[in-house]
Design a protein around this motif. Sequence first.
Motif, PDB file in Angstrom:
ATOM      1  N   THR A 130      31.590  12.016  -7.762  1.00  0.00           N
ATOM      2  CA  THR A 130      32.356  12.298  -6.550  1.00  0.00           C
ATOM      3  C   THR A 130      33.178  13.567  -6.747  1.00  0.00           C
ATOM      4  O   THR A 130      33.282  14.098  -7.862  1.00  0.00           O
ATOM      5  CB  THR A 130      33.300  11.139  -6.218  1.00  0.00           C
ATOM      6  OG1 THR A 130      34.283  11.044  -7.263  1.00  0.00           O
ATOM      7  CG2 THR A 130      32.550   9.816  -6.120  1.00  0.00           C
ATOM      8  N   GLN A 195      27.793   8.652  -1.211  1.00  0.00           N
ATOM      9  CA  GLN A 195      27.227   9.792  -1.945  1.00  0.00           C
ATOM     10  C   GLN A 195      25.714   9.596  -2.050  1.00  0.00           C
ATOM     11  O   GLN A 195      25.253   8.555  -2.537  1.00  0.00           O
ATOM     12  CB  GLN A 195      27.823   9.894  -3.354  1.00  0.00           C
ATOM     13  CG  GLN A 195      29.238  10.445  -3.397  1.00  0.00           C
ATOM     14  CD  GLN A 195      30.259   9.476  -2.857  1.00  0.00           C
ATOM     15  OE1 GLN A 195      30.243   8.298  -3.199  1.00  0.00           O
ATOM     16  NE2 GLN A 195      31.146   9.949  -2.010  1.00  0.00           N
ATOM     17  N   ASN A 207      27.698  14.323  -0.537  1.00  0.00           N
ATOM     18  CA  ASN A 207      28.197  13.310   0.380  1.00  0.00           C
ATOM     19  C   ASN A 207      27.277  13.230   1.591  1.00  0.00           C
ATOM     20  O   ASN A 207      26.681  14.233   2.000  1.00  0.00           O
ATOM     21  CB  ASN A 207      29.613  13.644   0.854  1.00  0.00           C
ATOM     22  CG  ASN A 207      30.657  13.337  -0.205  1.00  0.00           C
ATOM     23  OD1 ASN A 207      30.339  12.895  -1.312  1.00  0.00           O
ATOM     24  ND2 ASN A 207      31.912  13.589   0.127  1.00  0.00           N
TER      25      ASN A 207
END
Length: 543
Positions: A130, A195, A207
């Motif tokens: 992330t 994701q 994303n």
Amino acid sequence: MIMAFSYNNTFKVNSSIKKGPSYVSSDNSHNHFNPLLSFLKSNFGPVEELGEAIAVSSIHGHIPSDFPEGVYIRNGPNPLFGGLKSTKSIFGRSSHIWVEGEGMLHALYFQKSSNHGTWTVIYNNKHVQTETYNLEKQRNKPLFLPAIEGNSLAILSAYLFNWLRSGKVNKYISNTNVFEHSGKFYSIAESDMPQEIDILSLKTLKNWDLSAAWNRPFTSHPKKAPSTGELVTFGVEPTKPFLVVGIISADGKKLVHKVDLKLNRCSLVHDIGVTQRYNVIMDFPLTIDLNRLIRGGPLIKYNKKEYAKIGVMPRYGNANSIKWFEVEPNCTFHIINSFEEGDEVVVRGCRSLDSLIPEPDLSSNEFKCFSRCHEWRLNMQTGEVKEKDLCNDKAVYMDFPIIHENFVGIKNRYAYIQVVDPISSSTQDGPKYRGLAKLYFEESSTDICLSIRDKDEPIRMEYHMFEKNTFCNGSTFVPRDGGVEEDDGWIITFVHNEDTNKSEVHIIDTQNLTGEAIAKIGMPCRVPYGFHGAFMPISFQDQ
């Protein structure tokens, strides 16, 4: 303004088939629960990334010839920098809770030889990268203060500190589930958007840039609508609008419907149900309340004295079209299934009388924070609610339900579920699951069809219990290639033996659940306990 924060790594430094589960104890001395408590040999502890995939050679038993090719993948927390954190400052303490920690994907690849029918099994793991994961890896140190559990001033100051330092109030952990839509694969936790991942390499791609109109989090459990294949989702935030439902086209390219349900509180909703015509919304009294936090109370709190209700809305409905049904106060994180039957919408789920989040009360043997299988029958014509405990007086606690995915939103006969060991769970960092159960919704415990017996009887259940100090996680159902019956297939699950500190993957025939696993696959390294698993059918001959 000077903030004197100090990080404190509080993670662990010193970190047989039975007929059914039996947990009887009068000793309350172990009934304490500290999500950051340190124990040696805990399987809640993080592991390192492998760096490259490894061929698995230890297979006891056999992988069936009609088992499908594909990827068994499971998500779960794997905290960076040694473990979960707590902080102490002039404002008090704040700490991570047990469900936090950066997501790590663990995957087994099942590839079948076209010539000899032999199986090649490969294992890999990798963190979900992330935006906040990448920030901390680049700087090689923790950048975010814990901001969920603790003193209210400490949490509020953590929000400010995190925002000033990184532009975000908390981390995006993506550690809860993996799902597929329109041929793409996603990792998700409901604090952020999904994701997209490369299922073959486990690399994080980007994303899911769904639409500028969807500028909020995304549930860990979106559901595909029966018949249309549209993806029904929702997002929860601690400020208005508290809960928004969205519908994504079957091809994954367009947000076709979005609606604010106009709730008057932020319920920590984790799951959504679908039927042929409706969406099913759970609104229970586990709430996130920023005003309560500012007044000195907890950010997250379960209040059994507040109301609980279930909403049934037409697929493309709005807040005014929802029919609400008040039910007994409860906390239900996971829906088993929902479907229409006559004038009723039937909802089955894992219902508890307290919450595991942020920190459960295990000071007695009542174990109210652990869930049992429950059914609500909601009459769309009369507004009547009928609810019952499907287990009746059986002292068995269950969670992480799974069904055949072709039966999502329509009436199903079977479900599979992980069985909680409450005694072991009460002394560890989170719930531990000692076995699996198969639920027969149309048969009573006396082996007679419920249609001709008292429907208040407990349903029939079968168990597959693991040996002592052995626990499963990430279980999912794999349909048999060419199978006809709803229960024709296998459960596949990660299993860890805490005595040997070794991890395996077991394949269990769901039509012979009480029997031995037909295959036990030894993992080349320890696989920590995690959350939800999925099996993604993939033909490797086409790759």
